[in-house]
Scaffold this motif. Sequence first.
Motif, short mmCIF file in Angstrom:
data_model
loop_
_atom_site.label_atom_id
_atom_site.label_comp_id
_atom_site.label_asym_id
_atom_site.label_seq_id
_atom_site.Cartn_x
_atom_site.Cartn_y
_atom_site.Cartn_z
N SER A 108 1.10 -0.96 -0.09
CA SER A 108 -0.51 0.13 0.06
C SER A 108 1.09 1.18 0.22
N TYR A 109 1.90 1.12 0.67
CA TYR A 109 2.85 2.73 0.73
C TYR A 109 3.26 2.87 -1.02
N GLN A 110 2.75 2.03 -2.10
CA GLN A 110 2.80 2.78 -3.47
C GLN A 110 2.06 3.43 -4.00
N GLY A 111 0.54 3.25 -2.60
CA GLY A 111 -0.78 3.95 -3.35
C GLY A 111 -1.14 4.79 -2.69
N ASP A 112 -2.48 5.49 -3.00
CA ASP A 112 -3.06 6.36 -2.07
C ASP A 112 -4.32 5.58 -1.26
N LEU A 113 -4.48 4.99 -1.69
CA LEU A 113 -5.84 4.00 -0.94
C LEU A 113 -6.25 2.47 -0.79
N ILE A 114 -6.09 2.20 0.07
CA ILE A 114 -6.82 0.59 -0.36
C ILE A 114 -8.01 -0.17 -0.40
N VAL A 115 -8.32 -0.51 -1.38
CA VAL A 115 -10.07 -0.91 -1.25
C VAL A 115 -9.74 -2.09 -1.31
N LEU A 116 -11.04 -3.25 -0.86
CA LEU A 116 -11.34 -4.53 0.20
C LEU A 116 -12.44 -4.93 0.40
N GLY A 117 -13.16 -6.37 -0.06
CA GLY A 117 -14.43 -6.35 0.39
C GLY A 117 -14.21 -6.58 2.33
N LYS A 118 -15.79 -6.88 2.75
CA LYS A 118 -15.28 -7.22 4.18
C LYS A 118 -14.96 -8.25 4.98
N THR A 119 -14.75 -9.00 4.16
CA THR A 119 -14.37 -10.53 3.89
C THR A 119 -13.47 -11.14 3.10
N THR A 120 -12.48 -11.89 3.45
CA THR A 120 -11.34 -12.20 2.77
C THR A 120 -10.74 -13.26 2.50
N ASP A 121 -10.60 -14.22 1.91
CA ASP A 121 -10.68 -15.46 1.25
C ASP A 121 -9.33 -15.90 0.72
N PHE A 122 -7.78 -15.61 1.14
CA PHE A 122 -6.56 -15.81 0.37
C PHE A 122 -6.39 -16.94 0.06
N HIS A 123 -7.39 -18.20 0.72
CA HIS A 123 -6.98 -20.04 0.09
C HIS A 123 -7.83 -20.79 -0.32
N PHE A 124 -8.59 -20.15 -1.21
CA PHE A 124 -9.28 -20.34 -2.03
C PHE A 124 -10.32 -21.67 -1.39
N ASP A 140 -3.37 -1.16 11.79
CA ASP A 140 -2.57 -0.56 11.61
C ASP A 140 -2.77 0.53 9.77
N ASN A 141 -3.99 0.74 9.60
CA ASN A 141 -4.03 1.75 8.36
C ASN A 141 -3.62 2.41 8.10
N PRO A 142 -1.93 1.38 7.43
CA PRO A 142 -0.71 2.51 6.49
C PRO A 142 -1.55 3.41 5.31
N ARG A 143 -2.46 2.87 4.84
CA ARG A 143 -3.08 4.18 4.33
C ARG A 143 -4.11 4.23 4.57
N PRO A 144 -5.59 5.58 4.05
CA PRO A 144 -6.89 5.14 4.65
C PRO A 144 -8.19 3.78 3.08
N LEU A 145 -8.74 3.28 4.13
CA LEU A 145 -8.79 1.90 3.52
C LEU A 145 -10.34 1.75 3.16
N ILE A 146 -11.21 1.68 2.31
CA ILE A 146 -12.69 1.22 2.16
C ILE A 146 -12.71 0.55 2.28
N VAL A 147 -13.63 0.20 3.75
CA VAL A 147 -14.16 -1.68 3.20
C VAL A 147 -15.50 -1.69 2.32
N VAL A 148 -15.77 -2.67 1.25
CA VAL A 148 -16.80 -2.48 0.54
C VAL A 148 -18.20 -3.94 1.07
N PRO A 149 -18.83 -3.49 1.42
CA PRO A 149 -19.66 -5.02 1.47
C PRO A 149 -20.78 -5.37 0.65
#
Length: 277
Positions: A108-124, A140-149
């Motif tokens: 995220s240090y490369q960008g201005d804003l993080i966007v992700l869903g309200k849950t995640t699945d990295f293990h398929f 931690d909030n390294p960048r502003p984020l938008i959590v999308v439901p």
Amino acid sequence: MLKRIVLVLDASTAGKIARTYTFDLAKQYKAEVLGVAVLDTPWLTAPQPEPLGGSAFKIQADEAIVRSTQSHIDELLAEFKTVCKQEAVSFQALEIEGFPANEIEMASYQGDLIVLGKTTDFHFELDGHSDSTVKHIAHDNPRPLIVVPAIPEKTNTIVVAYDGEIQSARALHMFLLLNLGKGKHLHIVNVNDDPQEGKELISLALKLCESHGVKAEGKILKKSHSTGESLLEFSDKIKAEMIVLGSFGHTLIRDVFFGSCSKMMLKKSRVPLFIHH
């Protein structure tokens, strides 16, 4: 000004919704999208109880799981690239190996804003969907984020939770600096049993919005129940398309982002949450 959005790519349904939301946002602001996929080898190959002599089998099993997950990630990145081209969105794709929350924060240090869903699945679907990564990044909030439901109805109405603490002031300021308030109508909301105090606190936020040329009005809500519930009820009432939060204020966010109220906001909000502190 919003130039680059860091989009978290994962296999969850919420992640797919976040992708759609991000593409719309990128086109609106002519921003580039950095799609980040994480191969979570620490989880995939974590030590487990095994019988005597079972270490060789464990190594083979781990290798098979990693290969399978890598294949899913390749498909995810290929789909991301295809959709970006179809939507005429400028993009970059990045695959990282490690703990998802840590790697996403570094990316995220490369960008201005993080966007992700309200849950995640990295293990398929090996372990189901989880909101632990979302909570970690929100903390931690390294960048502003938008959590999308969900994809909200476009009403151009925004609720800003404002308690006068530095965290909520920063959240509003960053929201305006990223130009996300352009063309929107902001409702600066203070939950307070003292109307005069609430009015004085809100006045500072209104002056900031005015300096950015953003239309805003104040609203004081009485403490009839929890702050989080009050915010969600008011948001539903005025059909807001987003709620802006500073995530660790002394009063408002201590109530919102710790314990059961934290889970309630992330689970029950029907609109995206912009979080910064």
